[in-house]
Design an enzyme around this catalytic site. Structure first.
Site, mmCIF file in Angstrom:
data_model
loop_
_atom_site.group_PDB
_atom_site.id
_atom_site.type_symbol
_atom_site.label_atom_id
_atom_site.label_comp_id
_atom_site.label_asym_id
_atom_site.label_seq_id
_atom_site.Cartn_x
_atom_site.Cartn_y
_atom_site.Cartn_z
ATOM 1 C CE LYS A 48 -3.595 -2.574 2.368
ATOM 2 N NZ LYS A 48 -4.086 -3.058 3.656
ATOM 3 C CD GLN A 92 -3.182 -4.503 6.728
ATOM 4 O OE1 GLN A 92 -3.129 -3.465 6.076
ATOM 5 N NE2 GLN A 92 -3.506 -5.666 6.189
ATOM 6 C CG ASP A 115 -10.444 -1.553 4.599
ATOM 7 O OD1 ASP A 115 -10.177 -1.843 3.417
ATOM 8 O OD2 ASP A 115 -9.794 -2.000 5.564
#
Length: 294
Positions: A48, A92, A115
């Site tokens: 990322k 994460q 997300d």
């Protein structure tokens, strides 16, 4: 059989996204929060970071100790919510068991939730409203569209019901007028469903789970799985055997995975646009209010 090469599509879409980002007057910002030092998480965060920096984004990688107090994580997220230089926030996964994953995810401001996991964004997806949607399902839809694979009216089987992939991709496909069946560990005779499917999306985290005897000829196969076995990446589909039957299939690696990281970069851009629209709307409403009181 046509191989659905997500890596090639990612490279193509990145060119377009970079052009769009050029017209944004400020630097876009992405913050990734990691708890602990899980090796797989480190790899994903590095991917990322690499693409974010390539895009010219500001990138923050905050790492907390494994035994961090939950309030410390929540307070940090709230700081990022108020930070005008940050457009997207991502926690994460997975988190240590002592942390409330749902509470932490929903601490993120919905307009920075890249997300797509907050209750608000998940609800908007169900109602087919514009929202920030989970990255992997978005990547799957883009792959199907790129290769002109029809969705409307098709029988689709999604194997797996996670909030990150299974449930959102089922909603996205339903929103595109597919007839969707969601199968999981409690489903009796999954083969009954898969043998009658036009499209199968497999996201169970079990190497070579989908076998050739579970698939009918000319089925479209989307393999979301990433399993590391003997140093190799293997999907949830028995690729060698199933590819002989499939009309289209995503490889592992090089299929859905590269698209997931692209969609994250795209979501940061979308999040920025959404926030700017919200600010403009707020200003317009304030002006109207002032005029009303004059």
């Amino acid at each position: 059989m046509v191989e659905l090469k997500g890596k090639d599509l990612r490279d193509k879409l990145l060119i377009s996204l970079k052009e769009q980002v050029k017209y944004v007057p400020t630097q876009l910002g992405l913050a990734v929060i990691q708890v602990g030092n899980d090796e797989a998480s480190k790899v994903y965060v590095r991917q990322k970071e690499k693409l974010a920096l390539e895009m010219g984004y500001k990138f923050i990688h905050k790492v907390f100790e494994e035994n961090v107090n939950q309030n410390d994580v929540i307070n940090y997220i709230n700081e990022l919510n108020d930070d005008e230089t940050i457009d997207g926030i991502l926690v994460q996964m997975p988190l240590p068991k002592h942390l409330d994953t749902t509470l932490i995810q929903n601490t993120i401001a919905p307009n920075k939730d890249v997300d797509g996991l907050t209750f608000i964004n998940a609800g908007k997806l169900v109602q087919n409203m514009p929202s920030l949607a989970p990255c992997t399902p978005k990547g799957i839809i883009d792959i199907l569209d790129e290769y002109e694979i029809p969705i409307e009216g098709k029988k689709v089987v999604v194997i797996g019901r996670s909030i990150l992939v299974g449930k959102p991709i089922a909603n996205m496909l339903t929103n595109r007028n597919a007839s969707v069946s969601v199968c999981h560990s409690k489903t009796d005779d999954i083969s009954f469903y898969t043998k009658n499917a036009d499209i199968i999306v497999v996201a169970v985290g079990k190497a070579k789970y989908l076998k050739a005897d579970m698939v009918s000829p000319n089925t479209v196969i989307i393999d979301v799985g990433i399993n590391r076995i003997d140093g190799k990446l293997i999907g949830d589909v028995d690729y060698e055997k199933v590819s002989e039957l499939a009309s289209h299939i995503t490889p592992v690696p090089g299929g859905v995975g590269p698209m997931t990281v692209y969609e994250l970069m795209h979501n940061v851009y979308v999040a920025h646009q959404l926030r700017m629209k919200e600010k403009e709307l707020k200003k317009d409403n304030e002006k109207k209010l002032e005029l009303t009181h004059k």
